[in-house]
Structure formats: C-alpha cells, structure tokens
Scaffold this motif. Sequence first.
Motif, PDB file in Angstrom:
ATOM      1  N   ARG A  47     -15.061 101.547  17.645  1.00 52.98           N
ATOM      2  CA  ARG A  47     -14.449 100.730  16.590  1.00 52.98           C
ATOM      3  C   ARG A  47     -14.760  99.245  16.806  1.00 52.98           C
ATOM      4  O   ARG A  47     -15.063  98.519  15.861  1.00 52.98           O
ATOM      5  N   ALA A  48     -14.701  98.786  18.055  1.00 56.63           N
ATOM      6  CA  ALA A  48     -15.003  97.387  18.353  1.00 56.63           C
ATOM      7  C   ALA A  48     -16.461  97.065  18.049  1.00 56.63           C
ATOM      8  O   ALA A  48     -16.777  95.994  17.524  1.00 56.63           O
ATOM      9  N   THR A  49     -17.349  97.990  18.365  1.00 54.38           N
ATOM     10  CA  THR A  49     -18.775  97.786  18.093  1.00 54.38           C
ATOM     11  C   THR A  49     -19.039  97.707  16.597  1.00 54.38           C
ATOM     12  O   THR A  49     -19.773  96.838  16.133  1.00 54.38           O
ATOM     13  N   VAL A  50     -18.420  98.597  15.839  1.00 57.30           N
ATOM     14  CA  VAL A  50     -18.586  98.587  14.380  1.00 57.30           C
ATOM     15  C   VAL A  50     -18.050  97.278  13.796  1.00 57.30           C
ATOM     16  O   VAL A  50     -18.687  96.657  12.944  1.00 57.30           O
ATOM     17  N   ALA A  51     -16.892  96.837  14.272  1.00 57.43           N
ATOM     18  CA  ALA A  51     -16.322  95.570  13.793  1.00 57.43           C
ATOM     19  C   ALA A  51     -17.252  94.401  14.102  1.00 57.43           C
ATOM     20  O   ALA A  51     -17.458  93.519  13.260  1.00 57.43           O
ATOM     21  N   ALA A  52     -17.827  94.392  15.300  1.00 52.03           N
ATOM     22  CA  ALA A  52     -18.740  93.314  15.683  1.00 52.03           C
ATOM     23  C   ALA A  52     -20.003  93.346  14.822  1.00 52.03           C
ATOM     24  O   ALA A  52     -20.509  92.286  14.420  1.00 52.03           O
ATOM     25  N   LEU A  53     -20.503  94.541  14.521  1.00 50.98           N
ATOM     26  CA  LEU A  53     -21.685  94.641  13.659  1.00 50.98           C
ATOM     27  C   LEU A  53     -21.380  94.141  12.256  1.00 50.98           C
ATOM     28  O   LEU A  53     -22.210  93.470  11.631  1.00 50.98           O
ATOM     29  N   ARG A  54     -20.196  94.451  11.759  1.00 48.83           N
ATOM     30  CA  ARG A  54     -19.811  93.952  10.423  1.00 48.83           C
ATOM     31  C   ARG A  54     -19.746  92.431  10.423  1.00 48.83           C
ATOM     32  O   ARG A  54     -20.214  91.784   9.483  1.00 48.83           O
ATOM     33  N   THR A  55     -19.160  91.857  11.446  1.00 50.71           N
ATOM     34  CA  THR A  55     -19.068  90.401  11.555  1.00 50.71           C
ATOM     35  C   THR A  55     -20.463  89.795  11.629  1.00 50.71           C
ATOM     36  O   THR A  55     -20.770  88.820  10.928  1.00 50.71           O
ATOM     37  N   TYR A  56     -21.308  90.363  12.447  1.00 50.16           N
ATOM     38  CA  TYR A  56     -22.682  89.880  12.592  1.00 50.16           C
ATOM     39  C   TYR A  56     -23.414  89.954  11.252  1.00 50.16           C
ATOM     40  O   TYR A  56     -24.103  89.010  10.854  1.00 50.16           O
ATOM     41  N   THR A  57     -23.243  91.064  10.544  1.00 51.97           N
ATOM     42  CA  THR A  57     -23.914  91.244   9.255  1.00 51.97           C
ATOM     43  C   THR A  57     -23.457  90.180   8.270  1.00 51.97           C
ATOM     44  O   THR A  57     -24.271  89.614   7.541  1.00 51.97           O
ATOM     45  N   ARG A  58     -22.149  89.885   8.250  1.00 54.99           N
ATOM     46  CA  ARG A  58     -21.637  88.847   7.345  1.00 54.99           C
ATOM     47  C   ARG A  58     -22.227  87.494   7.695  1.00 54.99           C
ATOM     48  O   ARG A  58     -22.567  86.704   6.825  1.00 54.99           O
ATOM     49  N   GLU A  59     -22.341  87.198   9.000  1.00 53.12           N
ATOM     50  CA  GLU A  59     -22.887  85.908   9.436  1.00 53.12           C
ATOM     51  C   GLU A  59     -24.373  85.776   9.075  1.00 53.12           C
ATOM     52  O   GLU A  59     -24.815  84.711   8.643  1.00 53.12           O
ATOM     53  N   VAL A  60     -25.113  86.841   9.256  1.00 51.24           N
ATOM     54  CA  VAL A  60     -26.555  86.800   8.994  1.00 51.24           C
ATOM     55  C   VAL A  60     -26.839  86.718   7.501  1.00 51.24           C
ATOM     56  O   VAL A  60     -27.770  86.041   7.075  1.00 51.24           O
ATOM     57  N   THR A  61     -26.032  87.397   6.698  1.00 54.51           N
ATOM     58  CA  THR A  61     -26.301  87.435   5.254  1.00 54.51           C
ATOM     59  C   THR A  61     -25.595  86.328   4.497  1.00 54.51           C
ATOM     60  O   THR A  61     -25.795  86.180   3.299  1.00 54.51           O
ATOM     61  N   ALA A  62     -24.772  85.533   5.161  1.00 52.60           N
ATOM     62  CA  ALA A  62     -24.060  84.433   4.496  1.00 52.60           C
ATOM     63  C   ALA A  62     -25.076  83.376   4.064  1.00 52.60           C
ATOM     64  O   ALA A  62     -26.025  83.087   4.791  1.00 52.60           O
TER      65      ALA A  62
END
Length: 137
Positions: free
Chosen positions: A121-136
């Motif tokens: 769950r922590a890994t998935v949350a971190a990937l979501r955060t990373y994806t938002r940062e990269v695509t922002a």
Amino acid sequence: MKYSSTKPETVVEYLDRHLHQVIAHRTRAAIAEAIGIPPNLLSMILAGKAKLPLIRVQQFAEEFKADPKELFQLAMREYQPELLDVIDRLYMPPPTCGMSGSEQELLLVVKSLQLNPAELRATVAALRTYTREVTAP
C-alpha cells in the motif's frame, strides 16, 4: 520514496501485530480454545517454534481480528512458497488484458519484491504521488 530492503513480514510478526487487539480482553487459553488448538500449540506458534496449521487460518484470522487472505498468503509464502507460486500461476494469473508491455513488466517487478500488504500500500501511494509530480504542468 523509501524502499524497504527488509524481508517480507513473517506469520509470527503478523500475528504478534494483531495480538494486542485481542489479548487485553481474553486469555491465550481462551483464544486457543476458540481456534480449536491446545494452548501450548498457540504459544509455540506465537514463538515461531511451530507452524500455524493452514486448516486453522480462518479461525486464527477471526480470533486475531486479521484478514484471512493476508494470513493465508503469508503462511503459504513462508511454509510452502513453491506451492503458492503454482497456485498463483494456475488460479490468479496476472491481469494483463489491455496492459502494455511496460505495465506488465512493472507488475512483475512489484510482485517479485514480495512486499507485505502494508508495504505494498505504501509503495502504491508513493507511485501515485510520483506520477502526480511528474505529470504536473
């Protein structure tokens, strides 16, 4: 993002994490009786000196207020990893329908990490955060 280099959680660690939820209200003898095993076997399982009987996973999960699927998967990974791999391949094929090759590769990498549910769950949350940062923008 912090990647875990620790080994996956063991059955003993999982049960120990859930034990505090039930031990305040009941004795180990009462818990063992509800599960259907002798109290000394419960003590041995909690100490890591005996294996949790797979046929009792449901009862353990109920008494420890734990997820029976998580507990079963942990027990199988620890006690019978080869059999768990066979079960995964036969009954739980990876959901690749409509996935790109890169997405399938990512799924295989995450699966190979053998993360416990909390780490996943922590890994998935971190990937979501990373994806938002990269695509922002």
